[in-house]
Design a protein around this motif. Structure first.
Motif, PDB file in Angstrom:
ATOM      1  N   ARG A 169       0.865  -1.190   0.000  1.00 50.22           N
ATOM      2  CA  ARG A 169       0.000   0.000   0.000  1.00 50.22           C
ATOM      3  C   ARG A 169       0.897   1.234   0.000  1.00 50.22           C
ATOM      4  NH1 ARG A 169      -2.742   3.219   3.671  1.00 50.22           N
ATOM      5  NH2 ARG A 169      -1.958   2.183   5.546  1.00 50.22           N
ATOM      6  N   LEU A 170       0.810   2.023  -1.069  1.00 53.33           N
ATOM      7  CA  LEU A 170       1.730   3.152  -1.246  1.00 53.33           C
ATOM      8  C   LEU A 170       1.202   4.434  -0.610  1.00 53.33           C
ATOM      9  CD1 LEU A 170       2.763   2.588  -4.978  1.00 53.33           C
ATOM     10  CD2 LEU A 170       3.890   1.777  -2.889  1.00 53.33           C
ATOM     11  N   ASN A 171       2.108   5.388  -0.419  1.00 53.27           N
ATOM     12  CA  ASN A 171       1.775   6.724   0.089  1.00 53.27           C
ATOM     13  C   ASN A 171       0.915   6.683   1.343  1.00 53.27           C
ATOM     14  OD1 ASN A 171       3.134   8.203  -2.008  1.00 53.27           O
ATOM     15  ND2 ASN A 171       1.511   7.486  -3.395  1.00 53.27           N
ATOM     16  N   ALA A 172       1.267   5.764   2.245  1.00 53.68           N
ATOM     17  CA  ALA A 172       0.494   5.611   3.481  1.00 53.68           C
ATOM     18  C   ALA A 172       0.757   6.806   4.405  1.00 53.68           C
ATOM     19  CB  ALA A 172       0.882   4.306   4.174  1.00 53.68           C
ATOM     20  N   ARG A 173      -0.318   7.327   4.991  1.00 49.90           N
ATOM     21  CA  ARG A 173      -0.197   8.430   5.965  1.00 49.90           C
ATOM     22  C   ARG A 173      -0.435   7.920   7.375  1.00 49.90           C
ATOM     23  NH1 ARG A 173       1.840  12.819   2.965  1.00 49.90           N
ATOM     24  NH2 ARG A 173       1.045  12.503   0.867  1.00 49.90           N
ATOM     25  N   HIS A 174      -0.976   6.686   7.460  1.00 47.05           N
ATOM     26  CA  HIS A 174      -1.236   6.069   8.765  1.00 47.05           C
ATOM     27  C   HIS A 174      -1.027   4.579   8.586  1.00 47.05           C
ATOM     28  CE1 HIS A 174      -4.909   5.309   6.497  1.00 47.05           C
ATOM     29  NE2 HIS A 174      -5.027   4.242   7.282  1.00 47.05           N
ATOM     30  N   VAL A 175      -1.022   3.841   9.699  1.00 46.14           N
ATOM     31  CA  VAL A 175      -0.796   2.397   9.654  1.00 46.14           C
ATOM     32  C   VAL A 175      -2.035   1.676  10.171  1.00 46.14           C
ATOM     33  CG1 VAL A 175       0.680   0.526  10.473  1.00 46.14           C
ATOM     34  CG2 VAL A 175       1.662   2.794  10.038  1.00 46.14           C
ATOM     35  N   ALA A 176      -2.528   0.704   9.384  1.00 48.77           N
ATOM     36  CA  ALA A 176      -3.702  -0.077   9.800  1.00 48.77           C
ATOM     37  C   ALA A 176      -3.244  -1.283  10.624  1.00 48.77           C
ATOM     38  CB  ALA A 176      -4.487  -0.533   8.571  1.00 48.77           C
ATOM     39  N   PRO A 177      -4.163  -1.832  11.468  1.00 50.31           N
ATOM     40  CA  PRO A 177      -3.795  -3.003  12.276  1.00 50.31           C
ATOM     41  C   PRO A 177      -3.324  -4.150  11.374  1.00 50.31           C
ATOM     42  CG  PRO A 177      -5.945  -2.148  12.955  1.00 50.31           C
ATOM     43  CD  PRO A 177      -5.549  -1.381  11.731  1.00 50.31           C
ATOM     44  N   GLY A 178      -2.265  -4.839  11.805  1.00 48.72           N
ATOM     45  CA  GLY A 178      -1.762  -5.995  11.061  1.00 48.72           C
ATOM     46  C   GLY A 178      -0.791  -5.643   9.947  1.00 48.72           C
ATOM     47  N   LEU A 223       7.021   0.186   5.810  1.00 52.55           N
ATOM     48  CA  LEU A 223       8.253   0.611   5.161  1.00 52.55           C
ATOM     49  C   LEU A 223       8.259   2.139   5.216  1.00 52.55           C
ATOM     50  CD1 LEU A 223      10.797  -0.244   3.676  1.00 52.55           C
ATOM     51  CD2 LEU A 223       9.521  -0.098   1.539  1.00 52.55           C
ATOM     52  N   ASP A 224       9.014   2.667   6.178  1.00 57.41           N
ATOM     53  CA  ASP A 224       8.987   4.110   6.417  1.00 57.41           C
ATOM     54  C   ASP A 224      10.109   4.805   5.652  1.00 57.41           C
ATOM     55  OD1 ASP A 224       8.047   6.441   7.468  1.00 57.41           O
ATOM     56  OD2 ASP A 224       8.518   5.993   9.560  1.00 57.41           O
ATOM     57  N   PHE A 225      10.009   6.112   5.561  1.00 64.16           N
ATOM     58  CA  PHE A 225      11.082   6.934   5.005  1.00 64.16           C
ATOM     59  C   PHE A 225      11.158   8.212   5.816  1.00 64.16           C
ATOM     60  CE2 PHE A 225      12.663  10.292   2.169  1.00 64.16           C
ATOM     61  CZ  PHE A 225      13.862   9.731   1.747  1.00 64.16           C
ATOM     62  N   ALA A 226      12.298   8.457   6.421  1.00 69.64           N
ATOM     63  CA  ALA A 226      12.533   9.663   7.212  1.00 69.64           C
ATOM     64  C   ALA A 226      11.516   9.848   8.348  1.00 69.64           C
ATOM     65  CB  ALA A 226      12.564  10.897   6.306  1.00 69.64           C
ATOM     66  N   GLY A 227      11.136   8.726   8.979  1.00 67.45           N
ATOM     67  CA  GLY A 227      10.324   8.801  10.187  1.00 67.45           C
ATOM     68  C   GLY A 227       8.966   9.436  10.033  1.00 67.45           C
ATOM     69  N   GLN A 228       8.237   9.102   8.942  1.00 65.09           N
ATOM     70  CA  GLN A 228       6.920   9.709   8.739  1.00 65.09           C
ATOM     71  C   GLN A 228       5.800   8.918   9.407  1.00 65.09           C
ATOM     72  OE1 GLN A 228       6.336  11.227   4.479  1.00 65.09           O
ATOM     73  NE2 GLN A 228       8.052   9.817   4.208  1.00 65.09           N
ATOM     74  N   LEU A 229       5.993   7.591   9.587  1.00 67.36           N
ATOM     75  CA  LEU A 229       4.904   6.724  10.049  1.00 67.36           C
ATOM     76  C   LEU A 229       5.192   6.160  11.430  1.00 67.36           C
ATOM     77  CD1 LEU A 229       4.216   4.700   6.776  1.00 67.36           C
ATOM     78  CD2 LEU A 229       2.814   6.545   7.718  1.00 67.36           C
ATOM     79  N   ALA A 230       4.158   6.131  12.295  1.00 70.42           N
ATOM     80  CA  ALA A 230       4.298   5.525  13.619  1.00 70.42           C
ATOM     81  C   ALA A 230       3.647   4.153  13.618  1.00 70.42           C
ATOM     82  CB  ALA A 230       3.630   6.418  14.670  1.00 70.42           C
ATOM     83  N   ALA A 259      -0.566  -6.330   5.026  1.00 69.23           N
ATOM     84  CA  ALA A 259      -0.096  -5.526   3.900  1.00 69.23           C
ATOM     85  C   ALA A 259       1.182  -4.830   4.339  1.00 69.23           C
ATOM     86  CB  ALA A 259      -1.144  -4.494   3.491  1.00 69.23           C
ATOM     87  N   ILE A 260       1.918  -4.312   3.361  1.00 68.12           N
ATOM     88  CA  ILE A 260       3.084  -3.493   3.683  1.00 68.12           C
ATOM     89  C   ILE A 260       2.708  -2.045   3.359  1.00 68.12           C
ATOM     90  CG2 ILE A 260       5.511  -3.012   3.181  1.00 68.12           C
ATOM     91  CD1 ILE A 260       5.776  -5.978   2.279  1.00 68.12           C
ATOM     92  N   ALA A 261       2.612  -1.214   4.397  1.00 71.03           N
ATOM     93  CA  ALA A 261       2.296   0.198   4.212  1.00 71.03           C
ATOM     94  C   ALA A 261       3.604   0.955   3.948  1.00 71.03           C
ATOM     95  CB  ALA A 261       1.611   0.755   5.446  1.00 71.03           C
ATOM     96  N   VAL A 262       3.638   1.722   2.860  1.00 63.66           N
ATOM     97  CA  VAL A 262       4.863   2.414   2.466  1.00 63.66           C
ATOM     98  C   VAL A 262       4.662   3.919   2.578  1.00 63.66           C
ATOM     99  CG1 VAL A 262       6.588   2.699   0.644  1.00 63.66           C
ATOM    100  CG2 VAL A 262       5.336   0.539   0.846  1.00 63.66           C
ATOM    101  N   ALA A 263       5.552   4.590   3.285  1.00 62.42           N
ATOM    102  CA  ALA A 263       5.468   6.049   3.424  1.00 62.42           C
ATOM    103  C   ALA A 263       5.734   6.715   2.074  1.00 62.42           C
ATOM    104  CB  ALA A 263       6.498   6.520   4.452  1.00 62.42           C
ATOM    105  N   PRO A 264       5.240   7.951   1.867  1.00 63.01           N
ATOM    106  CA  PRO A 264       5.548   8.670   0.627  1.00 63.01           C
ATOM    107  C   PRO A 264       7.061   8.874   0.484  1.00 63.01           C
ATOM    108  CG  PRO A 264       3.844   9.807   1.907  1.00 63.01           C
ATOM    109  CD  PRO A 264       4.391   8.730   2.781  1.00 63.01           C
ATOM    110  N   ILE A 265       7.553   8.698  -0.744  1.00 60.22           N
ATOM    111  CA  ILE A 265       8.978   8.890  -1.047  1.00 60.22           C
ATOM    112  C   ILE A 265       9.079  10.055  -2.026  1.00 60.22           C
ATOM    113  CG2 ILE A 265      11.083   7.772  -1.905  1.00 60.22           C
ATOM    114  CD1 ILE A 265       9.971   5.938   0.176  1.00 60.22           C
TER     115      ILE A 265
END
Ligand code: TXA
Ligand code: MG
Length: 339
Positions: free
Chosen positions: A258-267, A271-278, A313-319
């Motif tokens: 899942r690309l351009n994730a702004r939040h993380v769903a359960p489970g 894949l973060d970039f520069a500490g955007q996702l908790a 799923a793999i949530a990916v932060a915006p790059i």
């Protein structure tokens, strides 16, 4: 699905694994010259090599990877002179080769009439893809072999490209004769592929050399590749995909991406970039400091590490899109494409 010229069972063989060194390089050259399959490190990703001059040796690559047969391969050579023995370089191609070789750039040029690269490796085209890798192990193997070496990434077709010998072993153990272990690849995404076919310069695949670097050498913007096969318009055998980019799903982990994730769903893994996702588990940051070079180098290993059973799923932060971000986003889009 697969059009392997050999049945899978015929590809089973004993796989030797050696640390890169004089013995491994001599062994690699010996096996390659005998028509064998050798996986070796380049600065971009590990390559699955066979001598490019033999249809039979090249057929082994397609069989081991279970790769669609009409996808043409890159011929690796040790220097520009060796490349010019196979392909025709116009002024743009020469300028680009001089600027970026050895390095993560592949040039698609017209084949010379006496081109020794097999038609199978070229997928029947009258052009061919040439690359001069910078990695000292790849260089040493090419010099010792003395023939062009066809080498796609050393993974099974459709899987994430390998940036460590361990990744190669997981995908191709018992399918290749030798894996030369040269540690982790420093660039981490494949070479940039440029078509130089006398009608301008087009990017067929973004990669280790950035658009900005290419345009600085050309002194003008590069042209965009058309969606369908301009470079392959003259293909006499079959409509082939223009570049891996043309295959919808490529570089795919098993878990959905899942690309351009702004939040993380359960489970979800993250894949973060520069500490955007908790949150998220497992989680990795491609580069805590926001360095795109570091992010590219770690991308494929990170996708493999996060692709564990049970992950929803793999949530990916915006790059960011600039520089190496173009190649990173290209590979991520493919990893996320519907299968
Ligand atoms: O970094 C890399 O380039 C790695 C390392 C191992 O060198 N190699 C690599 O090779 O990525 P491969 O085979 O996965 O990618 C080659 C791509 C093919 O998918 C094909 O579409 C394109 O290059 N290609 C090859 N010959 C071509 C041609 N004559 N015209 C257009 N595209 C071509
Ligand atoms: Mg590949």
């Amino acid at each position: 699905m697969s059009h392997s010229p050999r049945s899978p069972i015929e590809t089973l063989r004993k796989t030797l694994r050696l640390d890169a060194g004089p013995e491994a390089i001599a062994q690699a050259a010996r096996l390659l010259r005998a028509g064998g399959l050798v996986a070796f490190p380049t600065e971009t990703v590990y390559g699955l090599g066979a001598i490019a001059t033999s249809d039979e040796a090249v057929a082994g690559i397609y069989a081991a990877k279970e790769r669609p047969s009409f996808n043409p391969l890159i011929a690796h050579v040790p220097d520009l002179a060796s490349a010019q023995a196979q392909g025709v370089f116009n002024a743009d191609a020469l300028a680009l080769a001089r600027a970026f070789w050895p390095g993560p750039l592949t040039l698609v040029v017209p084949a010379r009439p006496d081109c020794a690269v097999s038609l199978l490796a070229r997928a029947g085209l009258d052009s061919l893809a040439l690359r001069v890798p910078a990695h000292r192990v790849a260089q040493a193997i090419l010099m010792a072999t003395g023939l062009p070496v066809a080498a796609p990434s050393a993974n099974r077709s459709g899987r994430v490209s390998p940036t460590q010998a361990e990744h190669v072993a997981r995908d191709l153990e018992r399918r290749v004769d030798l894996i030369v272990d040269g540690g982790s690849c420093t660039v981490g995404v494949e070479s940039t592929i440029l078509a130089c076919l006398g009608d301008g310069v087009r990017i067929l695949r973004p990669g280790g050399v950035t658009r900005g670097q290419i345009e600085a050498v050309l002194g003008r913007p590069v042209d965009e590749a058309e969606a369908q096969g301009h470079a392959l318009a003259s293909a006499p055998l079959a409509p082939a995909p223009l570049a891996p980019g043309m295959l919808a799903s490529h570089y795919a982990p098993r878990a959905p991406v899942r690309l351009n994730a702004r939040h993380v769903a359960p489970g979800e893994a993250v894949l973060d970039f520069a500490g955007q996702l908790a949150g998220g588990s497992p989680r990795l940051d491609l580069s805590a400091s926001g360095d795109l070079r570091e992010a590219a180098a770690r991308l494929f290993a990170a996708l493999r590490q996060l692709d564990v059973p049970g992950v929803a799923a793999i949530a990916v932060a915006p790059i960011p899109a600039q520089g190496l971000g173009e190649a990173i986003n290209d590979r991520l889009a493919r990893a996320a494409a519907p299968r």
